[in-house]
Design an enzyme around this catalytic site. Structure first.
Site, mmCIF file in Angstrom:
data_model
loop_
_atom_site.group_PDB
_atom_site.id
_atom_site.type_symbol
_atom_site.label_atom_id
_atom_site.label_comp_id
_atom_site.label_asym_id
_atom_site.label_seq_id
_atom_site.Cartn_x
_atom_site.Cartn_y
_atom_site.Cartn_z
ATOM 1 N N CYS A 333 0.804 -1.226 0.000
ATOM 2 C CA CYS A 333 0.000 0.000 0.000
ATOM 3 C C CYS A 333 0.840 1.280 0.000
ATOM 4 O O CYS A 333 0.442 2.294 -0.590
ATOM 5 C CB CYS A 333 -0.974 0.002 1.170
ATOM 6 S SG CYS A 333 -0.244 -0.434 2.760
ATOM 7 N N ARG A 362 6.856 -11.825 5.013
ATOM 8 C CA ARG A 362 6.322 -11.703 6.376
ATOM 9 C C ARG A 362 6.994 -12.733 7.276
ATOM 10 O O ARG A 362 7.168 -13.883 6.881
ATOM 11 C CB ARG A 362 4.801 -11.889 6.386
ATOM 12 C CG ARG A 362 4.079 -10.798 5.617
ATOM 13 C CD ARG A 362 2.576 -10.932 5.659
ATOM 14 N NE ARG A 362 1.946 -9.922 4.814
ATOM 15 C CZ ARG A 362 0.637 -9.841 4.583
ATOM 16 N NH1 ARG A 362 -0.182 -10.738 5.123
ATOM 17 N NH2 ARG A 362 0.149 -8.889 3.812
ATOM 18 N N GLN A 380 1.166 -11.241 -3.654
ATOM 19 C CA GLN A 380 -0.243 -10.853 -3.501
ATOM 20 C C GLN A 380 -0.759 -10.245 -4.801
ATOM 21 O O GLN A 380 -0.054 -9.476 -5.452
ATOM 22 C CB GLN A 380 -0.396 -9.819 -2.387
ATOM 23 C CG GLN A 380 -0.322 -10.359 -0.987
ATOM 24 C CD GLN A 380 -0.628 -9.261 0.018
ATOM 25 O OE1 GLN A 380 -0.029 -8.189 -0.018
ATOM 26 N NE2 GLN A 380 -1.562 -9.508 0.906
ATOM 27 N N ASP A 382 -2.454 -7.684 -5.290
ATOM 28 C CA ASP A 382 -2.823 -6.567 -4.429
ATOM 29 C C ASP A 382 -3.268 -5.371 -5.259
ATOM 30 O O ASP A 382 -2.666 -5.077 -6.303
ATOM 31 C CB ASP A 382 -1.594 -6.188 -3.598
ATOM 32 C CG ASP A 382 -1.943 -5.570 -2.263
ATOM 33 O OD1 ASP A 382 -3.144 -5.427 -1.986
ATOM 34 O OD2 ASP A 382 -1.015 -5.238 -1.514
#
Length: 644
Positions: A333, A362, A380, A382
Site C-alpha cells: 500500500c 512476512r 499478492q 494486491d
C-alpha cells in the site's frame, strides 16, 4: 417468576438449573440431544443455576456448531486425562476446540508414537465408559497456584500468572482437574464419537524460542455416522494434499538450504503461475485497473508513518543500507500511495485503481509454516483503489462482483464476513464508523448473506473477508476488501474538488486471490491436482504405440503447438498402457493415442484423464474441442477471455 423455553413459559422454582428447566420445556428426544444451555450470547453448563436476569433459555443441541464445540472441548479434557493416566510425567498446557476437532499440547520427554495414540484412544473409551460427571468450581488465584504447583503443572502456573485474575474456574472429571472456562458436556459418557488423528510438534505459545511440545489432534462428533463421514473426507484430503501433489506433479519444492517458508517453483508450477497471473493482469485491465510496481524495501520512516512499525513490525524484516534502516515490505500500500501523490488529482481523475502482483515477505513463526498455505515469501494480487467517499459503494460492490466472478470460474462457493475494529488499531472513531458503514451498505446492496466477525479488522480499517468453500467443504480465507480513511490522512492524500478546494480521498485495500501461492495450494486440493484445461501446464500428450507412428505424431505436435496449445509427445519405446497411466497420474487433460490405423485414417484416438475414451477425431476436431473446453468455464460465468 417465569422463563421461556422454545414456545413455553416455565415457572422457576428455587434452585432451578439449566437442565431442570430445559427438561420441562423440551421433548425427551430434544433434551437427550442437549449438551449445554444458552442465555443471550453466553453458553452455560447444564448443571448451572439459572443465571440472574435470564428470561429465555435456549438449548444447545449436540449436532449444532456450538454443541460440537462443547463436545470437542470436553473430548480434549478426556484425552488429557487419558494421557496423564498413561504418561504421568506429561505436563498439560492448553487444549481448545478448533474447527472440525480439538487438540491438546503436552510437555513430554519424547514424541508420542502412533502406538501411543492407539493406547490413549483406548483409555479414552474406558473413561467414557465410567460416565464421570464434569464438575466446575471457582477458586482463588492462590488456591489455583497451590493446586497446580502440587500437581507439578508448570505451564498452568505460567497461564495463571499471565492472566492475573482474582478467581479461576476449574473443571474436574474422574481424577483429572484442569484450568478451564468451560462449558462442558454433563458426563463423559455423552461422548459418542471421537477419534485421535495425529501428533505434531508445536512450540509453546507458537514461539520457536519456547520449548517444543507434543500436540495431539483429534475430532469428535455428535454421532458415529457424522464421524465416519468426516474421516472419509480426511482420507480424501490426504490424497489431495497439495504438498504431496506438488511433488507428484513436479510443481514446486522447499529446501532447508534456501530457508523455511520459501517456495522454489519448478518449470511446470511456474507455468501454471504465469498463466494464472496473465489471466489476472488481463482481468484487472478490463476492469479499469492500472498495473504498477513498487520497490521491495522502503525506508523505516515510511513504515512508522503508516503505523506498520508500531502495529505490525513483529511480522516484518528489517535491514540497513548506508546507515539507513529499511523495512522489507509485507504489503504494497505504501508505494501505491506514493504513486497517487506524485501528481495533483482532480475529482474527475478518481477513482485511481492501482494493481500490483507484488512479492512480499512476512516473518511467520516456523511452527505455523505449512506448504503453500503459510509461507514467508509470497505474491499478492494486491490493489488499492483511491476514490471519493461518494464512490465507495460502487467500488466495494465492484470488488465483490470481481471475487464472485473468479470464485465461480474455479468452482468455489464462498461466504462473507464483516470484520470490525480490533483492539490494536489507529484512526479516529468517526473514520472507523464511516468505513464500517460503507462496507455494510455495500454488503446490503449486493444482497448476499454475511456474518459479523467482531474485532478482527485490519489495524487501519474494517474489512469484508471472503471465504472460499472447496470440494471437501472446507473454508479458506482468500479475498478481502478493506476500507481505510486513516492512511490517506497520514500520507496527506488529497484531490481537488468541484469547489476548487482540497478534499481527502478514501483508500480501499483489496485482493482477489490473496496470496498466489496459497490460492494455488487451495486450488490443487480443490481439483485434486487436475487443473482446468485452460490452466493445466500440459494440456495434451500425444502417445504413440510404436516407432512407426513418430512422423505422424510430430506433425500433430506441430499443428497443436502452432495454435497455442501446450502439448507434449511421448514417443518412448514403452507399452501404451504404461504411457496412459503415467499421463493420468500427471493429470494431463487429453491424451491422443496414435497407432497404425490412426495414421492410415489421418485421425487420433482421444482419451481423457478420467479414463473416458472419446474415440477417433481429426486434429482440427481436437483443436476445436480443447478450445471449447478452455473457454467453457468463462462462458458459464459470463466472462470473456482469449487464449488463442
Amino acid at each position: 417468576m417465569q422463563i421461556r423455553v422454545a414456545d413455553k413459559a416455565i415457572d422457576l422454582s428455587e434452585g432451578a438449573t439449566c437442565a431442570s428447566v430445559l427438561a420441562e420445556g423440551l421433548s425427551k428426544k430434544q433434551f437427550k440431544n442437549t449438551v449445554a444451555a444458552k442465555c443471550g450470547e453466553t453458553i452455560f453448563d447444564l448443571d448451572r443455576l439459572i443465571p440472574a436476569g435470564c428470561d429465555e433459555l435456549v438449548p444447545v443441541f449436540a449436532d449444532t456448531p456450538e454443541g460440537l464445540d462443547v463436545i470437542r472441548h470436553s473430548a480434549a479434557h478426556i484425552m488429557a486425562e487419558a494421557v496423564k493416566t498413561l504418561f504421568p510425567e506429561a505436563q498439560v498446557t492448553i487444549g481448545p476446540a478448533i474447527e472440525n476437532g480439538f487438540y491438546y499440547d503436552f510437555a513430554y520427554k519424547r514424541p508420542f508414537t502412533p502406538e501411543d495414540l492407539e493406547a490413549i484412544e483406548a483409555e479414552m473409551e474406558r473413561i467414557v465408559g465410567r460416565d464421570h460427571s464434569f464438575t466446575c468450581r471457582l477458586v482463588s488465584k492462590d488456591e489455583a497456584l497451590s493446586l497446580f504447583k502440587d500437581m507439578g503443572e508448570e505451564y498452568k502456573l505460567e497461564i495463571i500468572n499471565d492472566l492475573g485474575q482474582d478467581n479461576y474456574s476449574l473443571y474436574s472429571q474422574g481424577n483429572f482437574t484442569d484450568l478451564c472456562r468451560g462449558p462442558h458436556i454433563p458426563r463423559t459418557g455423552m461422548l459418542k464419537a471421537v477419534k485421535l488423528l495425529s501428533v505434531a510438534g508445536a512450540y509453546w505459545r507458537g514461539d520457536e524460542k519456547n520449548p517444543m511440545l507434543q500436540r495431539i489432534y483429534g475430532t469428535a462428533f455428535a454421532n458415529p455416522k457424522d464421524l465416519k463421514t468426516y474421516l472419509h473426507r480426511i482420507e480424501e484430503a490426504k490424497k489431495r494434499d497439495h504438498r504431496r501433489l506438488g511433488t507428484q506433479l513436479d510443481l514446486f519444492s522447499f529446501s532447508e538450504e534456501a530457508g523455511p517458508g520459501m517456495v522454489i517453483w519448478h518449470p511446470k508450477g511456474m507455468l501454471v503461475r504465469t498463466i494464472l497471473e496473465d489471466f489476472e493482469r488481463k482481468e484487472h485491465l478490463k476492469r479499469g485497473y492500472q498495473i504498477v510496481q513498487g520497490p521491495l524495501i522502503l525506508k523505516r520512516e515510511l513504515w512508522e508513518r503508516s503505523g506498520h512499525y508500531e502495529n505490525y513490525r513483529e511480522n516484518m524484516y528489517f535491514t540497513e543500507i548506508d546507515e539507513q534502516a529499511y523495512g522489507i515490505k509485507p504489503m504494497n500500500c505504501l508505494s501505491h500511495m506514493l504513486i497517487y501523490r506524485s501528481n495533483i488529482r482532480s475529482y474527475r481523475d478518481l477513482p485511481q485503481r492501482y494493481f500490483e502482483l507484488g512479492m512480499v515477505h512476512r516473518h511467520e513463526k516456523s511452527g505455523v509454516l505449512h506448504g503453500l498455505s503459510r509461507v514467508r515469501a509470497f505474491t499478492q494480487d494486491d490493489a488499492h483503489i483511491i476514490c471519493r467517499p461518494d464512490q465507495l459503494l460502487e467500488e466495494i460492490t465492484g470488488v465483490i462482483q470481481f471475487v464472485k466472478d473468479v470464485a465461480g470460474l474455479f468452482g468455489f462457493d464462498f461466504e462473507l464476513e464483516l470484520s470490525t475494529r480490533p483492539e490494536k488499531s489507529i484512526g479516529s472513531d468517526d473514520d472507523w464508523e464511516r468505513a464500517t458503514t460503507a462496507l455494510t451498505d455495500a454488503l446490503e446492496s449486493v444482497g448476499l448473506p454475511y456474518e459479523i466477525n467482531a474485532g478482527d479488522g485490519a489495524f487501519y480499517g474494517p474489512k469484508i473477508d471472503i471465504k472460499l468453500r472447496d470440494a471437501l467443504d472446507r473454508k479458506w480465507q482468500c479475498a478481502t476488501v478493506q476500507c481505510d480513511f486513516t492512511l490517506p490522512e497520514r500520507f496527506d492524500l488529497h484531490y481537488i474538488g468541484q469547489d476548487g478546494e482540497r478534499h481527502r480521498p478514501v483508500m480501499l485495500h483489496r485482493v482477489i486471490l490473496g496470496s498466489v501461492e496459497r490460492f494455488l495450494g487451495i486450488l490443487i486440493e480443490h481439483t485434486g491436482g487436475a487443473f482446468p484445461t485452460w490452466l493445466a501446464p500440459t494440456q495434451v500428450r500425444i502417445l504413440t504405440v510404436t516407432d512407426a507412428q513418430n512422423d505422424f505424431a510430430e506433425a500433430c505436435h506441430k499443428t497443436l503447438q502452432g495454435v497455442g496449445l501446450r502439448v507434449e509427445a511421448d514417443t518412448r519405446n514403452e507399452k501404451l498402457g504404461y504411457k496412459v497411466r503415467e499421463a493420468q497420474v500427471e493429470k494431463i487433460p487429453y491424451m491422443l493415442v496414435i497407432g497404425d490405423k490412426e495414421v492410415a485414417d489421418n485421425v487420433v484416438n482421444v482419451r481423457l484423464r478420467t479414463g473416458e475414451n472419446l474415440g477417433t477425431k481429426t486434429i482440427d476436431e481436437v483443436v476445436d474441442m480443447i478450445r471449447n473446453d478452455c473457454l467453457e468455464p468463462f462462458k458459464r460465468g459470463g466472462m470473456s477471455y482469449s487464449f488463442f
